[in-house]
Design an enzyme around this catalytic site. Structure first.
Site, PDB file in Angstrom:
ATOM      1  N   ASP A 100      -5.807   2.274   5.287  1.00 22.51           N
ATOM      2  CA  ASP A 100      -4.752   1.731   5.832  1.00 22.51           C
ATOM      3  C   ASP A 100      -3.413   1.892   4.833  1.00 22.51           C
ATOM      4  O   ASP A 100      -2.166   1.547   5.352  1.00 22.51           O
ATOM      5  CB  ASP A 100      -5.182  -0.090   5.441  1.00 22.51           C
ATOM      6  CG  ASP A 100      -5.923  -0.176   4.078  1.00 22.51           C
ATOM      7  OD1 ASP A 100      -5.991   0.769   3.627  1.00 22.51           O
ATOM      8  OD2 ASP A 100      -6.346  -1.230   3.917  1.00 22.51           O
ATOM      9  N   HIS A 101      -3.447   2.322   3.552  1.00 27.84           N
ATOM     10  CA  HIS A 101      -2.453   2.480   2.735  1.00 27.84           C
ATOM     11  C   HIS A 101      -1.553   3.704   3.113  1.00 27.84           C
ATOM     12  O   HIS A 101      -0.579   3.737   2.415  1.00 27.84           O
ATOM     13  CB  HIS A 101      -3.192   2.436   1.501  1.00 27.84           C
ATOM     14  CG  HIS A 101      -3.341   1.171   0.877  1.00 27.84           C
ATOM     15  ND1 HIS A 101      -4.266   0.228   1.212  1.00 27.84           N
ATOM     16  CD2 HIS A 101      -2.682   0.588  -0.187  1.00 27.84           C
ATOM     17  CE1 HIS A 101      -4.227  -0.587   0.581  1.00 27.84           C
ATOM     18  NE2 HIS A 101      -3.333  -0.614  -0.268  1.00 27.84           N
ATOM     19  N   ASP A 165      -9.389  -3.128  -4.449  1.00 27.69           N
ATOM     20  CA  ASP A 165      -8.072  -3.559  -4.022  1.00 27.69           C
ATOM     21  C   ASP A 165      -7.817  -5.040  -4.706  1.00 27.69           C
ATOM     22  O   ASP A 165      -8.621  -5.731  -4.625  1.00 27.69           O
ATOM     23  CB  ASP A 165      -7.719  -3.427  -2.572  1.00 27.69           C
ATOM     24  CG  ASP A 165      -6.344  -3.773  -2.354  1.00 27.69           C
ATOM     25  OD1 ASP A 165      -5.494  -2.738  -2.182  1.00 27.69           O
ATOM     26  OD2 ASP A 165      -5.674  -4.924  -2.610  1.00 27.69           O
ATOM     27  N   ARG A 450       3.511  -9.247  -2.979  1.00 26.27           N
ATOM     28  CA  ARG A 450       4.236  -8.575  -4.053  1.00 26.27           C
ATOM     29  C   ARG A 450       5.873  -8.165  -3.677  1.00 26.27           C
ATOM     30  O   ARG A 450       6.108  -7.740  -2.579  1.00 26.27           O
ATOM     31  CB  ARG A 450       3.549  -7.258  -4.713  1.00 26.27           C
ATOM     32  CG  ARG A 450       2.161  -7.605  -5.244  1.00 26.27           C
ATOM     33  CD  ARG A 450       1.613  -6.771  -5.956  1.00 26.27           C
ATOM     34  NE  ARG A 450       0.500  -7.270  -6.675  1.00 26.27           N
ATOM     35  CZ  ARG A 450      -0.730  -6.566  -6.694  1.00 26.27           C
ATOM     36  NH1 ARG A 450      -0.852  -5.551  -5.984  1.00 26.27           N
ATOM     37  NH2 ARG A 450      -1.692  -7.347  -6.974  1.00 26.27           N
ATOM     38  N   SER A 659      -1.857  -4.164  -9.145  1.00 24.80           N
ATOM     39  CA  SER A 659      -2.902  -3.341  -8.365  1.00 24.80           C
ATOM     40  C   SER A 659      -4.055  -3.071  -9.153  1.00 24.80           C
ATOM     41  O   SER A 659      -4.280  -3.132 -10.497  1.00 24.80           O
ATOM     42  CB  SER A 659      -2.426  -2.168  -7.936  1.00 24.80           C
ATOM     43  OG  SER A 659      -3.398  -1.245  -7.489  1.00 24.80           O
ATOM     44  N   ARG A 661      -5.403  -0.214  -8.848  1.00 23.52           N
ATOM     45  CA  ARG A 661      -5.756   1.095  -8.985  1.00 23.52           C
ATOM     46  C   ARG A 661      -5.643   1.738 -10.324  1.00 23.52           C
ATOM     47  O   ARG A 661      -5.380   1.395 -11.192  1.00 23.52           O
ATOM     48  CB  ARG A 661      -4.256   1.878  -8.511  1.00 23.52           C
ATOM     49  CG  ARG A 661      -2.949   1.670  -9.208  1.00 23.52           C
ATOM     50  CD  ARG A 661      -1.736   1.940  -8.704  1.00 23.52           C
ATOM     51  NE  ARG A 661      -1.360   1.090  -7.746  1.00 23.52           N
ATOM     52  CZ  ARG A 661      -0.297   0.500  -7.140  1.00 23.52           C
ATOM     53  NH1 ARG A 661       0.855   1.114  -7.920  1.00 23.52           N
ATOM     54  NH2 ARG A 661       0.078  -0.104  -6.297  1.00 23.52           N
TER      55      ARG A 661
HETATM   56  C1  MIC Z   1      -1.267  -3.210  -3.682  1.00 18.66           C
HETATM   57  O1  MIC Z   1      -1.030  -4.171  -3.112  1.00 18.66           O
HETATM   58  O2  MIC Z   1      -0.651  -3.163  -4.875  1.00 18.66           O
HETATM   59  C2  MIC Z   1      -2.436  -2.071  -3.355  1.00 18.66           C
HETATM   60  C3  MIC Z   1      -1.693  -0.846  -2.773  1.00 18.66           C
HETATM   61  O3  MIC Z   1      -2.779  -2.756  -2.122  1.00 18.66           O
HETATM   62  C4  MIC Z   1      -3.138  -1.858  -4.698  1.00 18.66           C
HETATM   63  C5  MIC Z   1      -4.292  -0.962  -4.447  1.00 18.66           C
HETATM   64  C6  MIC Z   1      -3.713   0.480  -4.756  1.00 18.66           C
HETATM   65  O4  MIC Z   1      -2.760   0.625  -5.554  1.00 18.66           O
HETATM   66  O5  MIC Z   1      -4.206   1.076  -4.146  1.00 18.66           O
HETATM   67  C7  MIC Z   1      -3.854  -3.257  -4.965  1.00 18.66           C
HETATM   68  O6  MIC Z   1      -3.542  -4.253  -4.713  1.00 18.66           O
HETATM   69  O7  MIC Z   1      -5.027  -3.121  -5.679  1.00 18.66           O
HETATM   70 FE1  SF4 Z   2      -2.011  -3.304   1.821  1.00 16.95          FE
HETATM   71 FE2  SF4 Z   2      -1.814  -4.240  -0.891  1.00 16.95          FE
HETATM   72 FE3  SF4 Z   2       0.058  -4.870   0.961  1.00 16.95          FE
HETATM   73 FE4  SF4 Z   2      -2.180  -5.901   1.205  1.00 16.95          FE
HETATM   74  S1  SF4 Z   2      -0.874  -6.103  -0.540  1.00 16.95           S
HETATM   75  S2  SF4 Z   2      -0.897  -4.851   2.830  1.00 16.95           S
HETATM   76  S3  SF4 Z   2      -3.728  -4.284   0.903  1.00 16.95           S
HETATM   77  S4  SF4 Z   2      -0.520  -2.837   0.140  1.00 16.95           S
END
Ligand code: MIC
Ligand code: SF4
Length: 771
Positions: A100-101, A165, A450, A659, A661
């Site tokens: 999805d990312h 995530d 976010r 995140s 990550r």
């Molecule tokens: C996000 O919303 O910041 C992400 C991208 O979904 C991250 C995960 C990632 O960095 O791959 C998260 O929320 O953990």
């Molecule tokens: Fe994707 Fe994270 Fe955004 Fe949700 S908050 S849509 S999991 S990047």
């Protein structure tokens, strides 16, 4: 009994764990002597590995066995690479991988999907191979966003899931303890080990009343974010209860739980409700609802006199509609105050782009509410929104259902661009088309969660706000972030008479869901066929690289360590390891390490006017203290490593927010970071640092942040014989030769100290496996 026969999901044979949980609950009550358990405690404690070892003393760690694991493509690559090193033949618990990312939003769903399949072929192939080899479910590109898929298919009341995530808590909308973790934590569970969680405190959120007017579940959590701030939930589970709960849809509750991540909560959850039953039935899981009905009183609600560490009282009727931002999700502005806020802060009032959907807000209810606003505008002859308008469906099921019901057409006829069922602009996978707007200060509003600087479009001029999808839609129509639908009017296109928008109306659920393209899911293959599946990682690949377990640091690394950077203010994982274009390298540690701390703001250090001038205007440019040269952050780190010097990062409050990550911990570890010293940490990041063998330290006295200078040399006294009780002292030699002793705290338990001593948690597992 029917309880024992109900499978965990439509895709799993494993039965629901309710029988086991009921038996455990009785043991837990006997062991703790408590009849005042919160719902969170019931779910947590019925998943502990050993009830006899259960303790609720502050500072303890729970050893847990979650029911399943979910991973998304941007974090799954590292998780799988670590799992490969464990040498195990298959995962110990049901697990899924979600693509999805990595899908870039540019022209719309179809062309963007085609492009993504081409550019990410190597990674998708790696992940689907891993899924086949290790017995995991694989949700291919286009199937949807991890949290939406989990809600639709895998979440169940009273269950426990971990996901790589931070928004995994979304599944709390179905009454699940759902926690975001780093890949290394996920690997523990996949390998059959317990998952360790610091015992959270339980904060009750007592809901009364009913949401009014434009206020939606999103506004409830935006309101709480303002109240609690981005770190106010740290160490807590937010448990909602009270009669107000019964007024919310399951998907609305999921939105609230999703954004519990934005206040730092471990997770959020709701007790079992009639709306959860309806959602389970609508998504083909009536049998789970029937089983949940049977155990609801015992297992899926708090005890009548449940004891909460603290309680927040909230009358839903008092929640206004919000627009939170810019740059932080807790910067809460009631919509009614936006005119004054724009004037006071010199924010432009024009809205350039409105974006709805994402994992946070793309339920049937959300999208029908947004469409109800569009219909009103169209009834007055308005043919399209003034701002650019994008829709990111959360899943193929949602997309196919809104297509069948004509909503998709209503969006596109109104000028909306429907993007792929993926994260897209939410994570900077967005080639924004209105490039002129981006040259100056400009506003975007999203229904995402976010809004950190540069997150969506990489542009420092963009002010991003978050709101409900219906509010985003209204503002996109008006073309103004100051538009308050309860007081402001739009103009009828024919009569030019002003009119007001009525409150949005939505439909909780469709009569039935359409499944759409079901070929996007690939189930686990038969066990006998798994061993023959082979990985094929090209050593020349720029995107995938096998991991080499880290070796422990020599003791000298902790002596006279250099300060790489003294980060000031917000330093989220988007500052430590930015996403957007860097998502390309999530499976290649050496390559992605070049983004390390590239968006962090270095403090104005006292090492000379040049750096002052430079760091004020620019990120990712630092003075190399060994040569005096200015270089990118990762280059300075590498230079220190090549000179055999340990280095530390100094940070501010809630360091590593955002995140899950683990790249934000792996990159510093790869380049020789021995410790990160901050005023406070975000939970997941602190855990990730420990796993990778970096010491996470907090100032015993937060004001000492000011005493530690960016050009100090730091000796970590006490690290030689580290125990959970050791008081580490930073002996800081300043540039002028004076010395300061700064006490710091750590939260490492004996197991975690063993990781540090071994080099990393994985090094330890690999060594144990080999022995
Ligand atoms: C996000 O919303 O910041 C992400 C991208 O979904 C991250 C995960 C990632 O960095 O791959 C998260 O929320 O953990
Ligand atoms: Fe994707 Fe994270 Fe955004 Fe949700 S908050 S849509 S999991 S990047």
């Amino acid at each position: 009994t029917p309880l024992l026969q109900t499978p965990l999901s439509l895709y799993d044979q494993t039965p629901l764990p309710y029988e086991r949980q009921l038996a455990k609950l009785a043991q837990v009550r006997a062991k703790l002597g408590r009849q005042d358990l919160t719902l969170a405690e019931k779910v947590l404690f019925t998943h502990v590995a050993d009830v006899e070892a259960l303790s609720t003393a502050p500072g303890t760690y729970l050893q847990l066995f979650p029911d399943r694991v979910a991973m998304q493509d941007a974090t799954a690559q590292m998780a799988v690479l670590q799992f490969i090193n464990s040498g195990l033949p298959q995962t110990a618990v049901p697990a899924t991988v979600h693509c999805d990312h990595l899908i870039d939003a540019k022209c719309g769903a179809q062309p963007d999907m085609e492009a993504a399949k081409r550019t990410n072929a190597e990674v998708y192939d790696f992940l689907s191979t891993a899924a086949r080899k290790y017995g995991m479910g694989f949700w291919g590109p286009g199937s949807g966003i991890i949290h939406q898929i989990v809600l639709e298919n895998y979440a169940f009341p009273g269950g426990m899931i971990i996901g790589t995530d931070s928004h995994t808590p979304n599944a709390g909308g179905l009454g699940m303890i759902a926690v975001g973790v780093g890949g290394a934590d996920a690997v523990d569970v996949l390998a059959g080990f317990e998952w360790e969680l610091p015992l959270p405190k339980i904060c009750g959120v007592h809901l009364t009343g009913r949401l009014q007017g434009w206020a939606s579940p999103k506004d409830l959590i935006l309101h709480l974010a303002k109240l609690l701030t981005v770190k106010g939930g740290t160490g807590y589970v937010l448990e909602y209860y009270g009669e107000g709960v019964e007024t919310l849809s399951a998907t609305g509750m999921a939105t609230i739980c999703n954004m519990g991540a934005e206040v730092g909560a471990t997770c959020s959850l709701f007790p079992y409700t009639a709306s959860m039953r309806r959602y389970l039935a609508a998504t083909g899981r009536s049998s789970i609802a029937a089983a949940a009905d049977q155990v609801a009183d015992q297992l899926l609600r708090a005890d009548a006199n449940a004891h909460y560490a603290k309680v927040i009282e909230l009358d839903l009727a008092t929640v206004p509609a919000y627009l939170n931002g810019p740059h932080s999700p807790d910067r809460g502005n009631a919509v009614a105050t936006m005119k004054a806020a724009c004037a006071a802060n010199n924010w432009p009032t024009k809205l350039s782009v409105g974006l709805i959907g994402s994992c946070t807000n793309s339920s049937y209810e959300d999208l029908t509410r947004a469409v109800s606003v569009i219909r009103q505008a169209r009834a007055h002859g308005i043919t399209q929104a003034k701002a650019h308008f994008y829709i990111s469906p959360g899943s193929e099921r949602i997309r196919a259902t809104i297509e069948r019901d004509g909503l998709l057409r209503e969006f596109t006829e109104f000028g909306g661009v429907v993007l792929a069922n993926a994260c897209g602009p939410c994570i900077g996978q967005w080639k924004r088309q209105d490039v002129e707007e981006m040259k100056q200060l400009n506003c975007i509003v999203t229904s995402f969660n976010r809004n950190f600087e540069k997150r969506n479009d990489g542009c420092p001029n963009t002010l991003a706000f978050v709101a409900s999808p219906e509010m985003v839609t209204a503002m996109a129509i008006a073309g103004q972030v100051t538009f308050d639908p309860t007081t402001d009017t739009l103009e009828d296109a024919h009569t030019h008479a002003p009119f007001q928008l009525a409150c949005p109306q939505g439909q909780e659920l469709p009569a039935t869901f359409e499944l759409g393209d079901t070929s996007l899911y690939q189930g686990p293959i038969p066990t006998a066929e798994r061993a023959a599946v082979q990985f094929n990682i090209n050593p020349a690949s720029a995107r995938l690289q096998l991991l080499v377990p880290f070796q422990p640091y020599p003791q000298e690394a902790y002596r006279e360590a250099l300060v790489l950077i003294k980060a000031q203010g917000k330093c989220t994982t988007d500052h430590i390891s930015p996403a957007g274009p860097w998502l390309t390298y999530r499976g290649h540690l050496n390559n992605i390490a070049q983004n390390m701390l590239s968006a962090a703001k270095g403090v104005d250090v006292q090492v000379g006017a040049t750096q002052n001038a430079l760091t004020k205007t620019k990120v990712n440019l630092l003075k190399n203290h060994l040569t005096g040269q200015f270089q990118e952050v990762w280059q300075v780190a590498k230079a220190y490593q090549e000179a055999h010097r340990g280095w530390v990062v100094v940070g501010d409050e809630n360091y590593g927010e955002g995140s899950s990550r683990e790249h934000a911990a792996l990159e510093p570890r790869l380049l020789g970071c021995v410790a990160v010293v901050v005023r406070s940490f975000a939970r997941i990041h602190e855990g990730n640092l420990k796993k990778q063998g970096v010491l996470p330290l907090t100032f015993a006295n937060p004001a000492d942040y000011d005493r530690l200078q960016a050009d100090d040399k730091v000796t970590l006294r006490g690290v030689e014989h580290l125990t959970p009780e050791t008081q580490i002292v930073l002996v800081c030699t300043h540039a002028n030769g004076t010395v300061d002793e700064i006490p710091v705290r750590h939260t490492l338990n004996a197991t975690q100290i063993a990781w540090i001593n071994a080099g990393s948690a994985l090094t330890l597992i690999a060594a144990e496996q080999a022995a």
